[in-house]
Write a protein that holds these residues in place. Structure first.
Motif, PDB file in Angstrom:
ATOM      1  N   SER A   1     -30.856   7.883  10.056  1.00 39.66           N
ATOM      2  CA  SER A   1     -31.369   9.251  10.246  1.00 39.66           C
ATOM      3  C   SER A   1     -30.850  10.174   9.157  1.00 39.66           C
ATOM      4  N   VAL A   2     -29.554  10.028   8.831  1.00 39.78           N
ATOM      5  CA  VAL A   2     -28.929  10.982   7.910  1.00 39.78           C
ATOM      6  C   VAL A   2     -29.494  10.827   6.505  1.00 39.78           C
ATOM      7  N   VAL A   3     -29.585   9.582   6.031  1.00 39.55           N
ATOM      8  CA  VAL A   3     -30.033   9.390   4.642  1.00 39.55           C
ATOM      9  C   VAL A   3     -31.539   9.627   4.523  1.00 39.55           C
TER      10      VAL A   3
ATOM     11  N   LEU B   1     -14.430  14.680  14.272  1.00 41.21           N
ATOM     12  CA  LEU B   1     -14.378  13.313  13.765  1.00 41.21           C
ATOM     13  C   LEU B   1     -15.808  12.892  13.455  1.00 41.21           C
ATOM     14  N   ASN B   2     -16.101  12.731  12.159  1.00 44.62           N
ATOM     15  CA  ASN B   2     -17.451  12.330  11.769  1.00 44.62           C
ATOM     16  C   ASN B   2     -17.502  10.809  11.643  1.00 44.62           C
ATOM     17  N   ARG B   3     -18.671  10.264  11.913  1.00 40.41           N
ATOM     18  CA  ARG B   3     -18.896   8.819  11.901  1.00 40.41           C
ATOM     19  C   ARG B   3     -17.906   8.160  12.860  1.00 40.41           C
ATOM     20  N   ALA B   4     -17.794   8.800  14.034  1.00 41.10           N
ATOM     21  CA  ALA B   4     -16.733   8.459  14.982  1.00 41.10           C
ATOM     22  C   ALA B   4     -16.811   7.034  15.500  1.00 41.10           C
TER      23      ALA B   4
ATOM     24  N   LYS C   1     -10.394  16.336   2.122  1.00 42.60           N
ATOM     25  CA  LYS C   1     -10.888  15.222   1.318  1.00 42.60           C
ATOM     26  C   LYS C   1     -12.403  15.357   1.194  1.00 42.60           C
ATOM     27  N   GLY C   2     -12.952  15.040   0.002  1.00 44.82           N
ATOM     28  CA  GLY C   2     -14.397  15.160  -0.196  1.00 44.82           C
ATOM     29  C   GLY C   2     -15.159  13.993   0.418  1.00 44.82           C
ATOM     30  N   GLY C   3     -16.456  14.162   0.507  1.00 49.77           N
ATOM     31  CA  GLY C   3     -17.343  13.073   0.909  1.00 49.77           C
ATOM     32  C   GLY C   3     -17.251  12.633   2.360  1.00 49.77           C
ATOM     33  N   VAL C   4     -16.681  13.475   3.223  1.00 50.44           N
ATOM     34  CA  VAL C   4     -16.534  13.049   4.622  1.00 50.44           C
ATOM     35  C   VAL C   4     -17.667  13.553   5.525  1.00 50.44           C
ATOM     36  N   GLY C   5     -18.576  14.352   4.938  1.00 52.24           N
ATOM     37  CA  GLY C   5     -19.725  14.814   5.732  1.00 52.24           C
ATOM     38  C   GLY C   5     -19.718  16.300   6.030  1.00 52.24           C
ATOM     39  N   ARG C   6     -18.964  17.081   5.265  1.00 56.82           N
ATOM     40  CA  ARG C   6     -18.915  18.527   5.537  1.00 56.82           C
ATOM     41  C   ARG C   6     -20.305  19.161   5.441  1.00 56.82           C
ATOM     42  N   THR C   7     -20.986  18.879   4.306  1.00 57.79           N
ATOM     43  CA  THR C   7     -22.279  19.533   4.098  1.00 57.79           C
ATOM     44  C   THR C   7     -23.277  19.074   5.164  1.00 57.79           C
ATOM     45  N   THR C   8     -23.254  17.781   5.459  1.00 54.29           N
ATOM     46  CA  THR C   8     -24.164  17.235   6.470  1.00 54.29           C
ATOM     47  C   THR C   8     -23.938  17.947   7.812  1.00 54.29           C
ATOM     48  N   ILE C   9     -22.683  18.106   8.187  1.00 51.58           N
ATOM     49  CA  ILE C   9     -22.373  18.724   9.477  1.00 51.58           C
ATOM     50  C   ILE C   9     -22.664  20.227   9.443  1.00 51.58           C
TER      51      ILE C   9
ATOM     52  N   VAL D   1     -18.962  13.220  16.021  1.00 49.82           N
ATOM     53  CA  VAL D   1     -20.349  13.044  15.571  1.00 49.82           C
ATOM     54  C   VAL D   1     -20.487  11.575  15.188  1.00 49.82           C
ATOM     55  N   VAL D   2     -21.478  10.913  15.761  1.00 50.10           N
ATOM     56  CA  VAL D   2     -21.614   9.477  15.490  1.00 50.10           C
ATOM     57  C   VAL D   2     -22.124   9.236  14.078  1.00 50.10           C
ATOM     58  N   SER D   3     -22.005   7.996  13.664  1.00 55.56           N
ATOM     59  CA  SER D   3     -22.532   7.589  12.362  1.00 55.56           C
ATOM     60  C   SER D   3     -23.977   7.141  12.558  1.00 55.56           C
ATOM     61  N   ASP D   4     -24.861   7.613  11.715  1.00 53.51           N
ATOM     62  CA  ASP D   4     -26.263   7.196  11.812  1.00 53.51           C
ATOM     63  C   ASP D   4     -26.879   7.258  10.419  1.00 53.51           C
ATOM     64  N   GLY D   5     -26.539   6.228   9.629  1.00 53.49           N
ATOM     65  CA  GLY D   5     -26.985   6.201   8.231  1.00 53.49           C
ATOM     66  C   GLY D   5     -28.485   6.355   8.102  1.00 53.49           C
TER      67      GLY D   5
HETATM   68  N1  LIG Z   1     -22.671  11.052  10.686  1.00 54.37           N
HETATM   69  C1  LIG Z   1     -23.066  10.429   9.558  1.00 54.37           C
HETATM   70  N2  LIG Z   1     -23.715   9.234   9.629  1.00 54.37           N
HETATM   71  C2  LIG Z   1     -24.118   8.604   8.497  1.00 54.37           C
HETATM   72  N3  LIG Z   1     -23.933   9.076   7.260  1.00 54.37           N
HETATM   73  C3  LIG Z   1     -23.297  10.230   7.111  1.00 54.37           C
HETATM   74  C4  LIG Z   1     -22.846  10.995   8.245  1.00 54.37           C
HETATM   75  N4  LIG Z   1     -22.260  12.122   7.793  1.00 54.37           N
HETATM   76  C5  LIG Z   1     -22.349  12.091   6.449  1.00 54.37           C
HETATM   77  N5  LIG Z   1     -22.964  10.966   6.033  1.00 54.37           N
HETATM   78  C6  LIG Z   1     -23.220  10.559   4.636  1.00 54.37           C
HETATM   79  O1  LIG Z   1     -22.005  10.638   3.924  1.00 54.37           O
HETATM   80  C7  LIG Z   1     -22.207  11.124   2.614  1.00 54.37           C
HETATM   81  C8  LIG Z   1     -21.343  12.342   2.356  1.00 54.37           C
HETATM   82  O2  LIG Z   1     -21.821  13.417   3.167  1.00 54.37           O
HETATM   83  P1  LIG Z   1     -21.730  14.930   2.704  1.00 54.37           P
HETATM   84  O3  LIG Z   1     -22.333  15.127   1.366  1.00 54.37           O
HETATM   85  O4  LIG Z   1     -22.215  15.736   3.827  1.00 54.37           O
HETATM   86  O5  LIG Z   1     -20.136  15.046   2.582  1.00 54.37           O
HETATM   87  P2  LIG Z   1     -19.291  16.234   1.935  1.00 54.37           P
HETATM   88  O6  LIG Z   1     -17.981  16.190   2.643  1.00 54.37           O
HETATM   89  O7  LIG Z   1     -20.042  17.485   1.974  1.00 54.37           O
HETATM   90  O8  LIG Z   1     -19.152  15.695   0.433  1.00 54.37           O
HETATM   91  P3  LIG Z   1     -18.747  16.491  -0.911  1.00 54.37           P
HETATM   92  O9  LIG Z   1     -17.265  16.370  -1.010  1.00 54.37           O
HETATM   93  O10 LIG Z   1     -19.477  15.736  -1.979  1.00 54.37           O
HETATM   94  O11 LIG Z   1     -19.205  17.906  -0.762  1.00 54.37           O
HETATM   95  C9  LIG Z   1     -23.695  11.410   2.477  1.00 54.37           C
HETATM   96  O12 LIG Z   1     -24.310  10.312   1.862  1.00 54.37           O
HETATM   97  C10 LIG Z   1     -24.156  11.550   3.918  1.00 54.37           C
HETATM   98  O13 LIG Z   1     -25.494  11.173   4.050  1.00 54.37           O
END
Ligand SMILES: Nc1ncnc2c1ncn2[C@@H]1O[C@H](COP(=O)(O)OP(=O)(O)OP(=O)(O)O)[C@@H](O)[C@H]1O
Ligand SMILES: [Mg+2]
Length: 413
Positions: free
Chosen positions: A358-360, A326-329, A159-167, A352-356
């Motif tokens: 720091s992350v944003v 587990l992201n934003r655990a 599923k998209g948008g779950v934080g893959r790129t961030t991690i 990985v904890v949620s930390d809007g």
């Molecule tokens: N641990 C976290 N705490 C707070 N915010 C987070 C965390 N991980 C990701 N995010 C936020 O969630 C959003 C999606 O993150 P990201 O772009 O990394 O997801 P993705 O799975 O790569 O998405 P896509 O499907 O668009 O490639 C972003 O706004 C990011 O800042």
């Protein structure tokens, strides 16, 4: 040699130079070795005085502090730069870090903030040098043939948008901060890659789309070096093509080849995958030693994860090839980790904890949060993850890296 921290002050305003000299004069462990009024003078003095720390103003006529830092890092790499800037120049933070600065002080700052920053940067640098000296760090190129192959880690989620790129980005940067670790981050979202944005890299840089034709024409794998960018954190980056239509150049066979070339030269190859099950994503998953599968505490994410685990089984991936993150655990809204584990029938391997905040903050500045807020829990979590991946790469027996015999790639379709 004395244990004093030797500081060079660089500021075009005389009063500021005097004020800082006076402030630091009260500190027993700090010695101001000089004060320069311009970037050019700073370069000259630093080359002679070899200070531990350069306290650098950003706004200076002719050569600004960022340009001076860039040159300083090339000419006097033993020095660490602490940048000083006035408020409202957030963009400078990112550029300063890219230039190689270690710390960023916003004016006006207190003398406590100033000395704490100087001491912290100095201590970190000494610590790093100490750890590097203890390691048999080798020239990666000379060692490429002799080294054990590294580990390819695909960061995936159904599923998209779950934080893959961030991690993926922060884990790669955290791993690269470990002494002696050679880490490359590949943007495997070949159509809509975000890695370059998170790291504030120029999209005009070369990408995998430039490397593939070279490889296919029988080019020397060593030419890879000219397509991989080195980020200021030391992380190597292979970008996605600059436009979606160019993604077609990156065929599954080419992806396998590129990952094999990278694996031979690095300890860790982190690939940020697209969420779609395209042929190219399958090529990455197939080649990977580990599929770091990201999920969040949401019903849709959990449902898709269950489906993915079934698909993975049909694909013939061994269970231990998949590790769950587990992201934003901690952002549970009625769902507990135990519920997730029960629902998908296996344990979560990393959290990985949620930390809007720091992350944003980091995202909007093009600086990985692991760099801008290393003390935060979220950074500690990715460091733990990075160490687990690096540690396992050292410990994994060669046998475990062999791809498992598999059923037909498309059997599940
Ligand atoms: N641990 C976290 N705490 C707070 N915010 C987070 C965390 N991980 C990701 N995010 C936020 O969630 C959003 C999606 O993150 P990201 O772009 O990394 O997801 P993705 O799975 O790569 O998405 P896509 O499907 O668009 O490639 C972003 O706004 C990011 O800042
Ligand atoms: Mg992404």
């Amino acid at each position: 040699m004395s244990d004093l921290i030797r500081v060079l002050i660089v500021d075009d305003i005389l009063e500021t130079r005097d004020h800082l000299t006076k402030l630091l004069g009260f500190e027993k462990d700090v010695e101001v070795v000089g004060a320069a009024a311009s970037g050019a003078e700073a370069l000259e003095m630093a080359a002679k005085l070899l200070p531990d720390i350069v306290l650098m103003d950003i706004n200076m006529p002719e050569m600004d502090g960022i340009a001076a830092t860039e040159l300083l890092m090339a000419r006097v790499p033993t020095t660490s730069v602490v940048m000083m800037s006035v408020q409202g120049e957030a963009d400078y933070l990112r550029r300063s870090m890219l230039a190689g600065a270690r710390e960023f002080l916003v004016k006006p700052f207190s003398s406590d903030e100033l000395t704490a920053s100087i001491r912290q940067v100095y201590a970190r640098e000494r610590d790093k040098i100490g750890r590097m000296a203890a390691l048999p760090v080798a020239d990666s190129r000379a060692n490429a043939a002799a080294r054990e192959p590294g580990r390819v880690v695909a960061v995936f989620s159904p599923k998209g948008g779950v934080g893959r790129t961030t991690i993926a980005v922060n884990t790669a940067v955290a791993a690269a901060s470990e002494p002696g670790a050679e880490v490359v981050l590949v943007d495997g979202s070949f159509q809509f890659g975000d890695v370059g944005v998170l790291l504030n890299l120029n999209p005009k840089n070369k990408s995998i789309a430039d490397f593939v034709p070279e490889l296919e024409a029988g080019g020397d794998p060593d030419s890879l070096d000219s397509f991989v960018i080195t980020h200021s954190t030391g992380t190597k980056v292979l970008l996605a093509p600059p436009s979606p239509e160019m993604a077609e150049l990156v065929t599954p066979a080419a992806i396998r080849r590129v990952l094999d070339v990278l694996r031979a030269r690095c300890d860790l190859v982190v690939v940020d995958c697209a969420a779609a099950f395209s042929d190219s994503t399958l090529a990455v998953l197939d080649t990977a030693d580990v599929i770091l599968t990201v999920l969040t505490l949401e019903i849709t994410s959990i449902k898709n994860m269950r489906l993915f685990l079934e698909v993975a089984e049909q694909l013939g991936y061994p269970q231990d090839k998949i590790e769950l993150v587990l992201n934003r655990a901690d952002s549970a809204l009625g769902i507990r980790v135990a519920d997730v584990e029960h629902s998908i029938g296996r344990k979560v391997d990393h959290t990985v904890v949620s930390d809007g905040r720091s992350v944003v903050y980091a995202l909007n500045r093009g600086v990985p949060f692991f760099v801008s807020n290393r003390e935060a829990q979220v950074s500690q979590d990715v460091l733990r993850l990075a160490r687990a991946l690096l540690g396992a790469s050292e410990a994994a027996p060669a046998e475990a890296r062999k791809p498992a015999p598999r059923k037909s790639l498309f059997a599940w379709r």
